[in-house]
Design a protein around this motif. Structure first.
Motif, short mmCIF file in Angstrom:
data_model
loop_
_atom_site.label_atom_id
_atom_site.label_comp_id
_atom_site.label_asym_id
_atom_site.label_seq_id
_atom_site.Cartn_x
_atom_site.Cartn_y
_atom_site.Cartn_z
N CYS A 38 0.87 -1.19 0.00
CA CYS A 38 0.00 0.00 0.00
C CYS A 38 0.89 1.23 0.00
CB CYS A 38 -0.92 0.01 1.22
SG CYS A 38 -2.14 -1.31 1.22
N PRO A 75 -6.51 8.34 13.26
CA PRO A 75 -7.18 7.29 12.48
C PRO A 75 -6.25 6.84 11.35
CG PRO A 75 -8.04 9.45 11.90
CD PRO A 75 -7.10 9.67 13.03
N ALA A 76 -6.19 5.53 11.12
CA ALA A 76 -5.33 5.00 10.05
C ALA A 76 -6.07 3.92 9.30
CB ALA A 76 -4.04 4.44 10.65
N GLU A 77 -6.08 4.02 7.97
CA GLU A 77 -6.70 3.00 7.15
C GLU A 77 -5.87 1.72 7.20
OE1 GLU A 77 -9.61 3.34 5.78
OE2 GLU A 77 -9.76 5.44 6.44
N ALA A 78 -6.47 0.62 6.81
CA ALA A 78 -5.78 -0.67 6.83
C ALA A 78 -4.52 -0.63 5.98
CB ALA A 78 -6.72 -1.76 6.32
N GLU A 126 -7.38 -3.83 9.07
CA GLU A 126 -8.59 -3.09 9.41
C GLU A 126 -8.25 -1.64 9.68
OE1 GLU A 126 -10.25 -4.98 12.79
OE2 GLU A 126 -10.84 -6.81 11.73
N ARG A 127 -9.23 -0.77 9.47
CA ARG A 127 -9.07 0.63 9.84
C ARG A 127 -9.09 0.71 11.36
NH1 ARG A 127 -11.78 5.40 11.06
NH2 ARG A 127 -11.06 7.24 9.92
N ASP A 175 1.04 5.40 -0.31
CA ASP A 175 0.38 6.71 -0.29
C ASP A 175 1.44 7.76 -0.58
OD1 ASP A 175 -2.14 5.77 0.29
OD2 ASP A 175 -1.86 5.91 2.45
N SER A 192 0.92 -1.99 15.20
CA SER A 192 1.08 -0.67 14.61
C SER A 192 2.34 -0.04 15.15
CB SER A 192 -0.13 0.21 14.92
OG SER A 192 -0.26 0.37 16.33
N ARG A 241 -1.76 1.03 6.06
CA ARG A 241 -1.31 2.34 5.60
C ARG A 241 -0.22 2.87 6.51
NH1 ARG A 241 -4.00 1.14 1.73
NH2 ARG A 241 -5.20 2.54 0.40
N ASN A 281 0.12 1.28 10.13
CA ASN A 281 -0.89 0.33 10.57
C ASN A 281 -0.69 -0.97 9.80
OD1 ASN A 281 -3.15 -1.08 11.39
ND2 ASN A 281 -4.58 0.14 10.16
#
Length: 838
Positions: free
Chosen positions: A521, A763-766, A728-729, A523, A710, A768, A724
């Protein structure tokens, strides 16, 4: 003469005249020429006469692959013997000797080629594949047979320059060699391929060989056919899938007629202008399509003609989109997926830059060419014998028994020669870009999804970081010295993990070299990136989650977590791996003084670098919070099991003097199925000295639990980096102790201060990874016991919310770029306040 080609009135073989009057001898041309003169005494010491035929001789052993030892040397001798401001004192001999030995080399190659008399073979040598055999590829595979296009082209160039000095026998010998190659390969179709072993190299060296015949023998009865087929091979050397559909381009560039769609029948480049050889994106093979086809452009310049556009096709997008984006300040291309040749390859990038500057008018190439030429001259000046690579090249073994660094000297010399000729006959080239402006313009993030890597350049050209998730899975962080200090070794950061008794297929176990990763993943942002990947080691018994985050200022964070899927036995685990260059070149003292010093909190250790008959030296250090290398790059460590420095002197395959710094030496251990190891993380600090590294270690912290799925690291008190690893988020939570009176950074999201502790929620997306910069800093005073104070600060969009959860009044001070001026606020116990960003 066989009567098939008699052009001149006296029955000779006609060749195009060289426009000698157009040659200029100034600027870059003169600099390159002087470097070649200094190389001559070295090359001359490796010349040997051959007594099988009159007036014959060879260079560098005479029985190397494809005849390259002599073939790449003779154009240098030929050109310097008749062109340019020759200086006997520098060359160590008269021009006449250069001419004699160039002609002797021409004759040796022509006699020992397949087209020559069958009884004449090359001399006995150390290479068992070539010793006492002909060259030309008669009984070889396609790959080896076509590769003689290199040597055919070099032979043609040397012969052309000295054509008026060659006798009829020698001319006819050369004629037969170039005719032999062109006739054998011109009607074969170019090959398609981009993965693992690109056809860029093969197609362009065939184009190079056919061009030698087409350019040297314009009056040959089959010349028109050769030239047509050369154009196809050249066009199909650098192609993406787009080119197979782009009929308009091909028709536009054919001045005589429209070209059928089948003219382009290959894809040799990924759509992102990367390609692979030796199983990874390899800098050498990215530039070969430009460099090998450039020999045709040289023939054109030297004879006053225009180069065929198909020999230049896709040079510019390949250069602008990929090559120059991976170049460091001295013009050398950073091998983002590792290197298995030698590191000092400035000569081949020098030629690439020169082609783009002179032929294509590229200002950035003109800038990088100057730096590459200066650097190569520094290396040559450092070598007492005038060679371009290694002064004691015979001791630098690349393949045991028959290949050393000395064997590649003539490649470097020929590249410098071609740079000279480009400028002598093509002019100064483009006006160079301003170095600082170019550095700023090329800063940013560049993703190569087909090549499988991402690059981040920041601070002009002061930092470079990359992460590769395919072919060689690895992370790289470089400072201003570039790969003169640390190098992209295979498995950089991700490391070497060897397992006993695994079930993996040979070559795909991801132990020594990590070939692939799953669940990648990525970003990207304008000024940084974050990536996570899952590496399966052995036969999948061990999984390694990795994250790599590149920050806007060039700092990076690497983090990993290992867990056993099945019971497994780890024989060795060396992660956080960094390659360290330790060369000695007296003219490059800032980067290559032959010493590397490892600074630790309590001591400094210096290692002398050299390649030779001495045992490797290993030093291990435990409980080390940080290390710094040479006062130029620092590493802040969390969860390390120990640091090891390996000062190597013996190399199974030489690439340069390369040591290894291991930031997490975990050694051997047994793991049960389901067992997870604590997180290891490292903050890399390019362009930081020992004191700055210590300060960063003091102001940074691991905020997440070591066994959490994490990672949260606070870097320097101004940035949070997170990863993360779960599917899962989640809301990631990080905690740290707060010293009395300490200013607290506030980040987007919820920031909680509870007496002596600070907590952030992100908050962190799966799967990421990313980063958040502090947007404010907070300090406060309270009338009561500070341990009883409790304050929430929420930063969301253009709003800032403060909630005093305790009964004690708080005087809070907010400062930061998002406020016009610092604000001092009074919050009564239990009170709430909302602010709007300025």
């Amino acid at each position: 003469m066989d009567g098939t080609y008699r052009q001149t009135a006296d029955g000779g073989i006609d060749v195009p005249p060289i426009v000698h009057e157009a040659a200029r001898q100034d600027g870059l041309a003169l600099q390159a020429y002087r470097m070649l003169l200094r190389w001559i005494p070295f090359a001359d010491s490796h010349y040997t006469e051959w007594d099988r035929m009159p007036n014959c001789g060879y260079f560098f052993g005479g029985s190397y692959w494809y005849g390259l030892d002599t073939a790449r040397t003779i154009p240098v001798y030929a050109v310097l013997s008749v062109i340019g401001p020759f200086d006997e004192k520098v060359a160590g001999c008269a021009r006449e000797r250069l001419m004699e030995r160039a002609i002797a080399g021409i004759r040796y190659l022509a006699f020992t080629h397949d087209a020559g008399p069958p009884e004449l073979v090359r001399v006995k040598g150390t290479n068992p594949f070539c010793s006492e055999k002909k060259w030309g590829g008669r009984d070889d595979s396609y790959f080896m047979a076509t590769q003689t296009g290199y040597s055919v082209s070099s032979l043609a160039m040397a012969s052309w320059v000295l054509w008026d000095r060659l006798d009829d026998e020698t001319r006819m010998l050369v004629y037969k060699v170039v005719e032999h190659y062109a006739d054998r390969w011109c009607d074969i179709e170019p090959r398609d391929g981009v993965y693992y072993d690109t056809q860029v190299e093969e197609n362009s060296w065939v184009a190079q060989g056919i061009a030698a015949a087409a350019d040297l023998l314009p009056g040959h009865p089959r010349n028109a056919h050769w030239r047509s087929r050369f154009r196809k091979w050249a066009a199909n050397s650098l192609t993406t899938f787009r080119d197979r559909f782009n009929l308009d381009y091909h028709q536009h560039n054919d001045r005589s007629k429209g070209i059928p769609l089948s003219f382009i029948n290959t894809s040799t480049l990924h759509p992102d202008y990367t390609t692979e050889n030796h199983g990874f994106v390899h800098p050498t093979y990215l530039v070969l399509g430009i460099n090998q086809r450039a020999t045709h452009a040289l023939f054109a310049l030297m004879s006053g003609r225009q180069a065929d556009p198909f020999a230049l096709m896709n040079n510019e997008p390949l250069y602008d989109r990929t090559i120059k984006m991976c170049c460091q300040a001295d013009g050398f291309m950073i091998p983002v997926q590792g290197q298995d040749w030698w590191y000092n390859r400035q000569h081949e990038l020098l030629l690439t830059h020169a082609v783009l500057s002179v032929i294509h008018g590229n200002p950035d190439a003109a800038r990088l060419e100057r730096h590459a030429l200066d650097r190569l001259e520094q290396i040559q000046t450092s070598n007492a014998n005038g060679c371009f690579l290694e002064e004691n090249g015979e001791a630098c073994v690349i393949r045991e028994g028959y290949q050393t660094a000395r064997d590649f000297e003539n490649w470097a010399a020929q590249d410098v020669l071609y740079v000279y000729l480009l400028h002598a006959f093509g002019g100064a080239g483009a006006a160079p870009s301003d170095r600082d402006e170019m550095g700023q313009r090329l800063s940013g993030v560049f993703s190569y999804p087909y090549g499988g890597f991402v690059v981040h350049r920041s601070g002009g050209q002061s930092t470079f970081s990359s992460f590769s998730w395919r072919n060689d899975v690895m992370g790289v962080t470089l400072g201003e010295p570039g790969i003169w200090l640390t190098v992209p070794s295979h498995a950089s950061m991700t490391g070497v993990i060897r397992l006993d008794g695994h079930t993996g297929a040979p070559g795909l176990t991801n132990e020594e070299i990590v070939r692939d990763a799953g669940h990648v993943c990525l970003d990207t942002r304008r000024d940084g990136f974050g990536v996570t990947a899952l590496i399966r080691r052995g036969g999948g018994e061990l999984e390694q989650d990795v994250a790599f985050v590149s920050l806007p200022d060039g700092r990076t964070v690497y983090a990993e977590r290992q867990r056993a899927v099945q019971d497994c036995s780890i024989r060795d685990s060396l992660t956080g791996l960094v390659g360290v260059r330790n060369e000695t070149y007296k003219a490059v003292p800032e980067s290559a003084d032959g010493r590397r010093t490892l600074h630790l909190p309590a001591e400094s250790v210096t290692f002398a670098g050299f390649c030779g008959d001495a045992d490797d030296e290993e030093r291990s250090f435990v409980d080390v919070p940080y290390v710094n290398l040479d006062g130029k790059i620092g590493y802040v460590l969390y969860g390390s099991n120990g640091v090891k420095y390996v000062n190597k002197h013996r190399y199974p395959r030489w690439k340069g003097v390369e040591n290894t710094l291991i930031l997490n030496d975990s050694g051997a251990r047994e793991l049960k199925a389901g067992e997870t190891l604590p997180v290891f993380a490292v903050i890399t600090l390019p362009n930081r000295d020992r004191g700055q590294t210590a300060a960063e270690a003091a102001s940074s912290a691991m905020l997440s639990a070591a066994d959490a799925p994490s990672v949260i690291v606070e870097c320097g008190g101004d940035t949070i980096v997170y990863a993360n690893f779960s599917f899962e988020r989640v809301v990631l939570t990080g905690r740290k102790k707060r010293a009395a009176g300490e200013e607290i950074p506030l980040y987007e999201g919820t920031n909680r201060i509870r007496g002596g502790n600070v907590e952030w929620s992100l908050p962190a997306e799966a799967r990421r990874a990313g980063y958040a910069a502090a947007v404010l800093h907070l300090s406060w005073e309270t009338a009561g016991d500070a341990c009883e104070s409790s304050l929430d600060a929420v930063v969301s969009g253009d709003r800032i919310y403060l909630l005093n959860r305790s009964d004690l009044p708080i005087t809070a001070r907010l400062s930061g770029a998002i406020l016009e001026t610092a604000r001092t606020l009074e919050l009564a116990g239990g009170s709430f306040m909302e602010l709007i960003r300025s």
